[in-house]
Enzyme design. Structure first.
Site, PDB file in Angstrom:
ATOM      1  CG  HIS A 166      -0.262  -0.176   2.512  1.00 36.17           C
ATOM      2  ND1 HIS A 166       0.090  -1.425   2.985  1.00 36.17           N
ATOM      3  CD2 HIS A 166       0.166   0.698   3.436  1.00 36.17           C
ATOM      4  CE1 HIS A 166       0.694  -1.302   4.149  1.00 36.17           C
ATOM      5  NE2 HIS A 166       0.776  -0.016   4.442  1.00 36.17           N
ATOM      6  CG  HIS A 199       0.975   5.220   4.249  1.00 30.43           C
ATOM      7  ND1 HIS A 199       0.080   5.148   5.303  1.00 30.43           N
ATOM      8  CD2 HIS A 199       1.719   4.084   4.323  1.00 30.43           C
ATOM      9  CE1 HIS A 199       0.286   4.030   5.982  1.00 30.43           C
ATOM     10  NE2 HIS A 199       1.275   3.365   5.401  1.00 30.43           N
TER      11      HIS A 199
END
Ligand code: AMP
Ligand code: ZN
Length: 142
Positions: free
Chosen positions: A99, A101
């Site tokens: 992922h 951010h």
């Protein structure tokens, strides 16, 4: 992956506050909201982290980021943004589904910071070249 929390979010098995979705990528608000609008962008296809990310998935993931970052920039009065990706525990990865951010920055007093020590005062040309050579060797780049 059955027991991956972000795969569960992709499958809609646990709730999330989605802000963007297409066939390959999902973006949703990070629960921790380190700063207002803190958003996670993930590939729908499971990969543990960058070391495990197929180049095509990386390309599809990153090509969406300017659009989502600009949506945050228009939605909030941010002054800048840190884009961060943690890989493995030592680097603060806690969810093992790759992922990115997006962390909006509003002021220097935001609840986010980086310790970024500048070691250039200990610059050693030979060591510098050796480090680059070690990487080049793996990439077979001259
Ligand atoms: P990292 O430490 O880079 O692995 O980041 C994982 C992030 O996932 C943290 O910032 C958590 O706040 C966030 N997170 C964990 N579970 C959820 C969830 N169910 N919904 C949204 N964000 C989550
Ligand atoms: Zn997953």
């Amino acid at each position: 992956m059955d027991d991956c929390i972000f795969c569960k979010i992709v499958r809609g098995e646990i709730p999330s506050e989605k802000v963007y979705e297409d066939d390959q990528v999902l973006a949703f608000l990070d629960l921790s909201q380190v700063t207002k609008g803190h958003t996670l962008v993930i590939p729908k296809k499971h990969a543990r982290n960058v070391f495990d990310l197929p180049p095509e998935t990386a390309a599809e993931l990153f090509r969406r980021i300017p659009k989502i970052a600009n949506a945050l920039k228009t939605a909030f009065p941010l002054e800048g943004m840190n884009i961060l990706n943690n890989n493995e525990e030592i680097a603060s990865q806690t969810v093992f589904h790759c992922h990115i951010h997006l962390i909006p920055r509003y002021s220097k007093k935001d609840d986010f910071g980086l310790i970024w020590k500048d070691n250039s005062d200990t610059y050693d040309e030979e060591e510098f070249k050796k480090r680059a050579e070690a990487i080049r060797e793996q990439l077979k780049y001259t």
